[in-house]
Design a protein around this motif. Structure first.
Motif, short mmCIF file in Angstrom:
data_model
loop_
_atom_site.label_atom_id
_atom_site.label_comp_id
_atom_site.label_asym_id
_atom_site.label_seq_id
_atom_site.Cartn_x
_atom_site.Cartn_y
_atom_site.Cartn_z
N LEU A 52 0.83 -1.21 0.00
CA LEU A 52 0.00 0.00 0.00
C LEU A 52 0.86 1.26 0.00
CD1 LEU A 52 -2.85 -1.03 2.47
CD2 LEU A 52 -2.95 -0.91 -0.03
N SER A 53 1.98 1.23 0.71
CA SER A 53 2.91 2.37 0.71
C SER A 53 3.46 2.61 -0.68
CB SER A 53 4.04 2.13 1.71
OG SER A 53 3.57 2.16 3.03
N LEU A 70 2.09 1.74 -3.54
CA LEU A 70 1.02 2.19 -4.43
C LEU A 70 0.64 3.65 -4.21
CD1 LEU A 70 -1.41 -0.88 -4.35
CD2 LEU A 70 -0.06 -0.09 -6.31
N THR A 71 0.69 4.10 -2.96
CA THR A 71 0.19 5.44 -2.63
C THR A 71 1.29 6.48 -2.44
OG1 THR A 71 0.21 5.02 -0.25
CG2 THR A 71 -1.81 4.45 -1.46
N LEU A 130 2.61 6.90 0.41
CA LEU A 130 2.40 7.32 1.80
C LEU A 130 2.91 6.25 2.76
CD1 LEU A 130 -1.29 8.52 1.40
CD2 LEU A 130 0.73 9.98 1.62
N ILE A 154 2.19 3.81 5.11
CA ILE A 154 0.98 3.11 5.54
C ILE A 154 1.31 2.13 6.66
CG2 ILE A 154 -0.89 1.56 4.84
CD1 ILE A 154 -1.06 4.22 3.38
N LEU A 162 -12.88 2.70 3.76
CA LEU A 162 -12.07 2.77 2.55
C LEU A 162 -12.57 1.76 1.53
CD1 LEU A 162 -8.53 2.90 4.19
CD2 LEU A 162 -9.85 4.82 3.27
#
Length: 102
Positions: A68-69, A71-72, A74, A76, A97
């Motif tokens: 997720l980090s 992909l974004t 950010l 996570i 979400l």
């Protein structure tokens, strides 16, 4: 993606990113009914307050956090949590979400 993998919608944004401008990371929680959490992580509930030390739980949460980090862009912090414990730990707001129209 996570909702599809775990059969229902139960992923939430929680924590400081929702309430402060100086958040350190983005807390994402997959909150599962206690019985589903127990099926996914059977060894983790021997001591429900220490499930973070279960090897399967650690592997999945770290792998999903990193994905997720990536992909974004950010930082996570993703975690699976049983509903009873999540309700005790996260008394602040939750933002669902991944809602989408089928």
């Amino acid at each position: 993606m996570l909702g599809d993998a775990f059969g229902r919608f139960n992923c939430y944004l929680v924590g400081s990113a929702m309430v402060r401008k100086d958040w350190r990371d983005v807390d994402v929680r997959m909150i599962l009914p206690d019985d589903e959490f127990a099926k996914l992580f059977p060894a983790a509930l021997a001591d429900a307050n220490q499930f973070q030390f279960d090897p399967r739980w650690l592997l999945l949460t770290v792998a999903i956090s990193e994905r997720l980090s990536k992909l974004t862009g950010l930082p996570i912090d993703f975690q699976f949590q049983p509903m009873t414990i999540a309700n005790k730990r996260h008394t602040g707001p939750r933002h669902a979400l991944g809602l989408r129209v089928a």
